[in-house]
Design an enzyme around this catalytic site. Structure first.
Site, short mmCIF file in Angstrom:
data_model
loop_
_atom_site.label_atom_id
_atom_site.label_comp_id
_atom_site.label_asym_id
_atom_site.label_seq_id
_atom_site.Cartn_x
_atom_site.Cartn_y
_atom_site.Cartn_z
N ARG A 278 0.80 -1.30 0.01
CA ARG A 278 -0.01 -0.20 0.02
C ARG A 278 1.08 1.35 -0.10
NH1 ARG A 278 -4.14 -3.13 -1.69
NH2 ARG A 278 -4.57 -4.78 -0.18
N GLU B 152 -4.67 4.68 1.30
CA GLU B 152 -5.03 3.36 0.52
C GLU B 152 -6.53 3.32 -0.01
OE1 GLU B 152 -4.81 -0.16 3.05
OE2 GLU B 152 -5.82 -1.52 1.50
N GLU C 172 -5.19 -12.18 8.25
CA GLU C 172 -5.21 -12.30 6.93
C GLU C 172 -3.93 -13.43 6.21
OE1 GLU C 172 -4.51 -8.35 5.84
OE2 GLU C 172 -6.68 -8.15 5.60
N ASP D 197 -11.79 -1.10 8.16
CA ASP D 197 -10.33 -1.05 7.49
C ASP D 197 -10.01 0.42 6.93
OD1 ASP D 197 -7.89 -1.70 6.76
OD2 ASP D 197 -8.46 -3.10 5.02
N GLU E 177 -4.02 3.20 15.69
CA GLU E 177 -3.52 3.02 14.31
C GLU E 177 -4.35 3.84 13.36
OE1 GLU E 177 -1.61 -0.79 13.00
OE2 GLU E 177 -2.71 -0.33 11.19
N ARG F 99 -17.96 -8.64 10.27
CA ARG F 99 -16.79 -8.35 10.55
C ARG F 99 -16.17 -7.19 11.28
NH1 ARG F 99 -12.34 -7.13 5.44
NH2 ARG F 99 -10.86 -5.91 6.92
N ARG G 28 -1.34 -6.18 17.22
CA ARG G 28 -2.67 -5.58 16.63
C ARG G 28 -3.79 -6.21 16.82
NH1 ARG G 28 -2.07 -5.25 10.95
NH2 ARG G 28 -2.56 -3.03 10.60
N LYS H 142 1.35 -8.64 13.85
CA LYS H 142 0.18 -8.89 13.18
C LYS H 142 0.19 -10.57 13.27
CE LYS H 142 -2.15 -8.63 8.64
NZ LYS H 142 -2.14 -8.15 7.22
O1 GCW Z 1 -5.77 -2.73 5.13
C1 GCW Z 1 -5.54 -3.91 5.01
C2 GCW Z 1 -4.58 -3.68 3.72
C3 GCW Z 1 -3.33 -4.67 3.69
C4 GCW Z 1 -2.78 -4.79 5.22
C5 GCW Z 1 -4.08 -5.01 6.19
C6 GCW Z 1 -3.40 -4.81 7.36
C7 GCW Z 1 -0.53 -4.85 5.68
O2 GCW Z 1 -5.26 -3.88 2.36
O3 GCW Z 1 -2.66 -4.51 2.67
O4 GCW Z 1 -1.75 -5.58 5.14
O5 GCW Z 1 -4.84 -4.16 5.94
O6 GCW Z 1 -3.59 -3.66 8.12
O7 GCW Z 1 -2.72 -5.65 8.11
#
Ligand code: GCW
Length: 614
Positions: A121, A347, A244, A319, A341, A290, A277, A240
């Site tokens: 990003r 983004e 994901e 997000d 954060e 979510r 996180r 993290k």
């Molecule tokens: O916003 C999303 C992004 C990912 C990012 C993730 C996160 C670093 O699309 O690219 O990964 O969040 O914050 O962990």
């Protein structure tokens, strides 16, 4: 008459200006070498000798003062130590007087930089740290970076992506990090690293990364020792985990607290911290809304973390959308130190192509989550190797504003923009051109919300790159939480995500008064309406229009705002240097095209439901 005089001064400044490429950021001081600086000999003294336009300054130490605070009185700057003097110096250079102390001890940039030199990003070129590591040019760049950060009070940098490569902790990279830490230290910046939870396996060849396995804990302890031997003031780790696809304690049926505490014990002897996180969704929460998942995932860990663990959460529960209600996890975790954060890299806000000044969005967050609830603040950086650092000249304002708010969240967005315009474009906001640019910046975030996703709509972006619109986005092979149709829930009956007590009941995660306020459609602010409620297209809005009409008005307003930004920019032409004017102008045209595209694509799609005969 007075106005004409100001205009003339601004015009002369613009005409005599050297070609500007943005590389000097807001630090465009001329080297005057005029001031006689006495007292403490340090970096601050050097900066003042080079750039201060007055005759005399004295630097003094007062060890009773608060960490990082400074006092500027007459021609004397006083602080506890050399770093405080440096902060005071930059404050004096931008015209401040009096006493100032930061809100938080932790004011940290998070770089999502990968070891291959790319940036997740990142929209302003490759990584300043890893693209061509360790050359004289890179080291100079990092010195400039340190100076820019010190000038706004940022005191920590996480150098690598939270999607972390285990290689980051290999001996070779630790040496590189030491080199960078040595450059950043005189500017008061500590280095931190993101770590991959499975590092003991990938790097250490252990069979497990289970946090309760003694060998795993021993591996991390040895790694911490190795790092602190090279970098005694190393800040700690950002993690993290189980998010994901990243590994984490959940892989071994351990809790987040168990994972975080094991790492916390490893860095504790050296004064290190763990920033853990809360951005976790998916796997364990199939079918759950979510935006509720972070709270569900962490609520049982509250109060169970070591005292050197800080939970780091994004400002909103989803997000980094152009607008989100605040994340209720800040209410839930009453016994856990927390950091917010924020995302400086845009983004979901037009990336480095749209002019969007983010300070108003962050101020909005602080109006819900009081700064005193937090122990620190992190910002996902928008910095890369582009000549102007941030891609868009105006994106520099977001880096600047993050630092200034991290120091003092009570500053207004206007105040910060005024400071930034004065330093970056030599434009005073008491002149008409300065005022116009200030207004453009102040309106830009709401404009973006309007042309992208007004009234609480969210995540209707094109898949993966998150730039353009894709309200009809659905791919069966992906989790539903990645699909726009999941978020807007539009059908012929209406639009919006029902998160009140008759729906997913996400409102229940909020503390009062927001719980009731958001739950009741009659009291829910219209900017969050479709975030919390599914409503018929003919629902009557406060202005008397139907929801569908009102939505169209928002999209239209967003577009006309950008049209107006182009007009303002055109009128500012005589007062701005050629290169930055032209580069910004090109981007504004692009932004207008994009805003029109957003309006067209979204309204065409929603019309298929809104205007369909039932
Ligand atoms: O916003 C999303 C992004 C990912 C990012 C993730 C996160 C670093 O699309 O690219 O990964 O969040 O914050 O962990």
């Amino acid at each position: 008459m007075k106005k004409t005089a100001c205009f003339t001064i601004a015009l002369i400044c613009a005409l005599t200006a050297v070609a500007e490429d943005g590389s000097r950021l807001w630090l465009r001081y001329e080297r005057v070498q005029k001031a006689c600086v006495t007292g403490v000999e340090c970096l601050a003294a050097k900066e003042l000798r080079d750039y201060y336009d007055g005759e005399r300054v004295r630097l003094e130490l007062d060890t009773t003062m608060a960490q990082d605070a400074y006092r500027i009185e007459g021609v004397t700057i006083t602080a506890k130590n050399e770093i405080g003097l440096l902060y005071g110096t930059y404050a004096l250079l931008r015209g401040e007087k009096g006493y100032s102390a930061p809100q938080w001890p932790l004011r940290i940039l998070n770089h999502w930089d990968n070891l291959d030199g790319s940036i997740e990003r990142g929209y302003a070129g490759n990584s300043i740290f890893f693209h061509v590591p360790n050359t004289p040019t890179t080291l100079q760049k990092i010195r400039d970076y340190a100076r820019a950060n010190a000038s706004i009070g940022i005191n920590g940098s996480v150098l690598n992506n939270v999607n972390a490569s285990a290689k980051m902790l290999s001996a070779g990279y630790i040496k590189l990090v030491k080199t960078y830490a040595d450059i950043l230290r005189p500017y008061g910046i500590k280095v931190y690293l993101s770590v991959n939870f499975a590092s003991p396996m990938t790097l250490g060849k252990l069979k497990t990364a289970d946090p309760l396995d003694p060998q795993v804990a021993a591996w991390w302890k040895a790694k911490a020792k190795e790092i602190y031997t090279e970098i005694p003031d190393f800040g700690g780790f950002l993690v993290k985990a189980n998010s994901e696809g990243q590994p984490g304690p959940g892989d071994y049926h351990r809790t987040h607290a168990e994972g975080a505490n094991m790492l916390a014990d490893a860095v504790k002897p050296y004064g290190g911290i763990i920033m853990w996180r809360s951005f976790v969704y998916g796997a364990n929460h199939k079918g759950e809304d979510r935006v509720k998942q972070a709270v569900s995932e962490f609520v049982n860990d509250d109060g169970k973390f070591r005292d050197n663990v800080i939970l780091q959460s994004k400002n909103g529960p989803l997000d980094f959308q152009p607008r989100e209600p605040y994340a209720p996890i800040f209410d839930t975790m009453q016994h856990t130190p927390q950091m917010a954060e924020l995302q400086i890299t845009q983004e979901y806000l037009g990336q480095s192509r749209h002019l969007v000044y983010l300070a108003p969005m962050w101020q909005e967050f602080f109006s819900f989550v009081k700064p005193s609830r937090l122990v620190g603040i992190a910002g996902v950086a928008n910095i890369g190797l582009d000549t102007n650092w941030c891609g868009h000249h105006f994106s520099q304002a977001n880096w600047y504003a993050f630092g200034r708010l991290a120091w003092n969240p009570n500053l207004t967005s206007e105040e910060i923009a005024k400071e930034w315009l004065a330093q970056t474009f030599s434009l005073s906001c008491s002149t008409a051109p300065g005022k116009a640019l200030l207004a453009m910046m102040m309106r830009s975030r709401e404009a973006c919300v309007d042309y992208m996703m007004p009234l609480g709509l969210h995540h209707i972006f094109k898949f993966d790159h998150h730039y353009g619109p894709e309200p009809d986005g659905f791919k069966a092979e992906y989790p539903l939480e990645w699909c726009p149709v999941y978020y807007h829930q539009a059908d012929t009956a209406g639009i919006g995500f029902n998160r009140n007590h008759t729906g997913t009941n996400a409102t229940a995660q909020y503390a009062e008064p927001y719980r009731s306020l958001y739950d009741d459609v009659k009291t829910c602010p219209e900017e969050y309406l479709l975030w919390f409620h599914h409503l018929p297209w003919d629902y009557c809005m406060k202005d008397g229009a139907t929801l569908w009409e009102n939505m169209q008005a928002h999209y239209n307003r967003g577009v006309s705002e950008v049209e107006d930004f182009l007009r303002i920019w055109q009128e500012a032409k005589p007062y701005i240097d050629e290169q930055r004017w032209k580069e910004t102008d090109e981007r504004l045209h692009h932004q207008l095209d994009n805003a029109r595209e957003w309006r067209k694509v979204c309204l065409d799609y929603f019309r298929t439901f809104a205007e369909k005969k039932k």
